[in-house]
Motif scaffolding. Structure first.
Motif, mmCIF file in Angstrom:
data_model
loop_
_atom_site.group_PDB
_atom_site.id
_atom_site.type_symbol
_atom_site.label_atom_id
_atom_site.label_comp_id
_atom_site.label_asym_id
_atom_site.label_seq_id
_atom_site.Cartn_x
_atom_site.Cartn_y
_atom_site.Cartn_z
ATOM 1 N N PHE A 37 7.375 5.215 -7.151
ATOM 2 C CA PHE A 37 6.674 4.939 -5.882
ATOM 3 C C PHE A 37 5.223 4.551 -6.165
ATOM 4 N N LEU A 70 4.990 1.071 -7.860
ATOM 5 C CA LEU A 70 5.256 -0.028 -6.924
ATOM 6 C C LEU A 70 4.096 -0.196 -5.944
ATOM 7 N N TYR A 71 3.581 0.926 -5.443
ATOM 8 C CA TYR A 71 2.457 0.866 -4.499
ATOM 9 C C TYR A 71 1.229 0.234 -5.175
ATOM 10 N N ALA A 100 1.789 -3.544 -5.668
ATOM 11 C CA ALA A 100 1.714 -4.253 -4.378
ATOM 12 C C ALA A 100 0.267 -4.332 -3.891
ATOM 13 N N GLN A 107 -1.724 -6.872 -6.038
ATOM 14 C CA GLN A 107 -1.377 -8.262 -5.674
ATOM 15 C C GLN A 107 -2.045 -8.645 -4.358
ATOM 16 N N TYR A 108 -2.060 -7.714 -3.431
ATOM 17 C CA TYR A 108 -2.670 -7.953 -2.121
ATOM 18 C C TYR A 108 -4.178 -8.214 -2.265
ATOM 19 N N ILE A 143 -5.705 -1.770 3.090
ATOM 20 C CA ILE A 143 -4.581 -0.814 2.948
ATOM 21 C C ILE A 143 -5.054 0.440 2.225
ATOM 22 N N PRO A 164 -0.014 -0.776 7.827
ATOM 23 C CA PRO A 164 0.194 0.005 6.587
ATOM 24 C C PRO A 164 -0.504 1.362 6.547
ATOM 25 N N PRO A 221 11.340 -6.372 -3.537
ATOM 26 C CA PRO A 221 10.816 -5.474 -4.590
ATOM 27 C C PRO A 221 11.137 -3.997 -4.343
ATOM 28 N N SER A 222 10.999 -3.538 -3.094
ATOM 29 C CA SER A 222 11.297 -2.122 -2.860
ATOM 30 C C SER A 222 12.800 -1.871 -3.006
ATOM 31 N N PHE A 236 8.579 4.525 3.090
ATOM 32 C CA PHE A 236 7.947 3.940 1.907
ATOM 33 C C PHE A 236 8.351 2.467 1.765
ATOM 34 N N ILE A 285 5.774 -0.758 1.686
ATOM 35 C CA ILE A 285 5.738 -1.791 0.646
ATOM 36 C C ILE A 285 6.064 -3.155 1.254
ATOM 37 N N MET A 300 2.941 -4.468 2.958
ATOM 38 C CA MET A 300 1.939 -4.913 1.976
ATOM 39 C C MET A 300 2.347 -6.250 1.346
ATOM 40 N N LYS A 301 3.626 -6.372 0.983
ATOM 41 C CA LYS A 301 4.101 -7.606 0.359
ATOM 42 C C LYS A 301 4.090 -8.766 1.369
#
Lengths: 75, 235
Positions: free
Chosen positions: A26, A29-30, A33, A36-37, A75, B18, B94-95, B211, B215, B218-219
């Motif tokens: 988690f 991945l967070y 992400a 990238q943002y 975020i 988010p 991705p998630s 979750f 994601i 955000m993506k």
């Protein structure tokens, strides 16, 4: 109590490693992400800043551009 | 109706969401972890190793749900000629892949004390591995194909082939003799899981769903900014 929670009748290693792997996935991945943002947003800000007056006037007509710049989407 | 879902119009919502989803996710996950690791009872056969179920099962459910959604969105993109559907599908992938990997790894960890092995080429496990390969192919296709029309076709084809695997995953435990246990939760009939275990399972599923929503948002926002970056280049 804590020893019992960690040991879990000998299954602690399996249980804790499954939960740790999940939470670590988690977090990874967070982080990816989010990175990238931020990268795309910074690219946008740089490009927007380099527009000449006429192009900037056109770009300003789109609300989405203003929202990206405003930082309300942080975020 | 789909004009309401145009990226320009929904960005003001998706860009603010988010942080609220994050707060809710942390809250639900905290409750779920306490329930799963402390309050829920141990199994009479599997003892405490049953707790792995609270991460393994939700991860598998969500990864299957996301792949089905990606297929539906890709097909809808063609039917309704709306590129936003493809963008939503791409942001979900991705998630979905990460949940698929979590299901495989935690399943493997659970397999060791239960079956005495980390891995078996069992129908359920193998079909889940195939799903992960479809997720990887889908994400790679988005990266390698430059032509937009081509990438939409290729990714949709991957999802169409991949969706055939979903009922195989679901029914593999009924169709073949597998090491993997049959489903304990049935929507259509009585579930064999006790409520004291069902509650943490549902809470953890809600946390995992939040979750994946976080994601996704955000993506999706990143993809929209990418589009806007291209728009600035064209000015």
């Amino acid at each position: 109590m804590i020893n019992e929670l960690l040991n879990m009748n000998g299954y602690g290693l399996y249980v804790w490693s499954a939960f740790s792997f999940t939470l670590l996935s988690f977090l990874t991945l967070y982080s990816v992400a989010k990175a990238q943002y931020i990268r795309e947003r910074n690219k946008f800000i740089a490009k927007y800043g380099s527009l000449d007056a006429q192009k900037a006037k056109v770009a300003r007509t789109q609300t989405i551009n203003q929202e990206i710049l405003s930082g309300s989407q942080s975020i | 109706m789909f004009k309401l879902f145009e990226p320009n119009k929904i960005f003001s919502i998706t860009s603010k969401a988010p942080k609220y989803v994050m707060v809710l996710f942390i809250l639900v996950l905290s409750i779920g972890l306490v329930e799963a690791l402390i309050l829920s009872p141990e199994d009479y056969k599997q003892s405490h190793s049953v707790r792995i179920m609270y991460v393994h099962v939700p991860a598998a459910w969500i990864s299957l749900g996301i792949f089905s959604s990606i297929t539906l969105l890709s097909l809808s993109g063609y039917v309704f000629r709306n590129k936003n559907f493809f963008l939503i599908a791409k942001s979900l992938a991705p998630s979905g892949l990460v949940f698929n990997i979590i299901a495989l790894v935690t399943g493997s960890i659970w397999g060791k004390p239960t079956w005495g092995t980390w891995w078996a080429w069992d129908a359920r496990i193998t079909s889940m591995l195939i799903l992960a390969i479809f997720y990887i192919l889908y994400l790679i296709a988005w990266r390698i194909y430059e032509d937009k029309e081509q990438v939409l076709k290729i990714t949709t084809l991957i999802t169409i082939f991949g969706i055939i695997n979903i009922p195989i995953i679901k029914y593999s435990v009924d169709w073949w003799n597998t090491l993997h246990q049959p489903a304990s939760i049935n929507i259509m009939s009585n579930s064999s899981i006790h409520s004291s275990m069902l509650l943490p399972l549902m809470i953890m599923t809600a946390a995992f769903a939040l979750f994946s929503l976080l994601i996704f948002l955000m993506k999706y926002n990143t993809e929209l900014i990418k589009l806007k970056n291209k728009g600035l280049d064209r000015l």
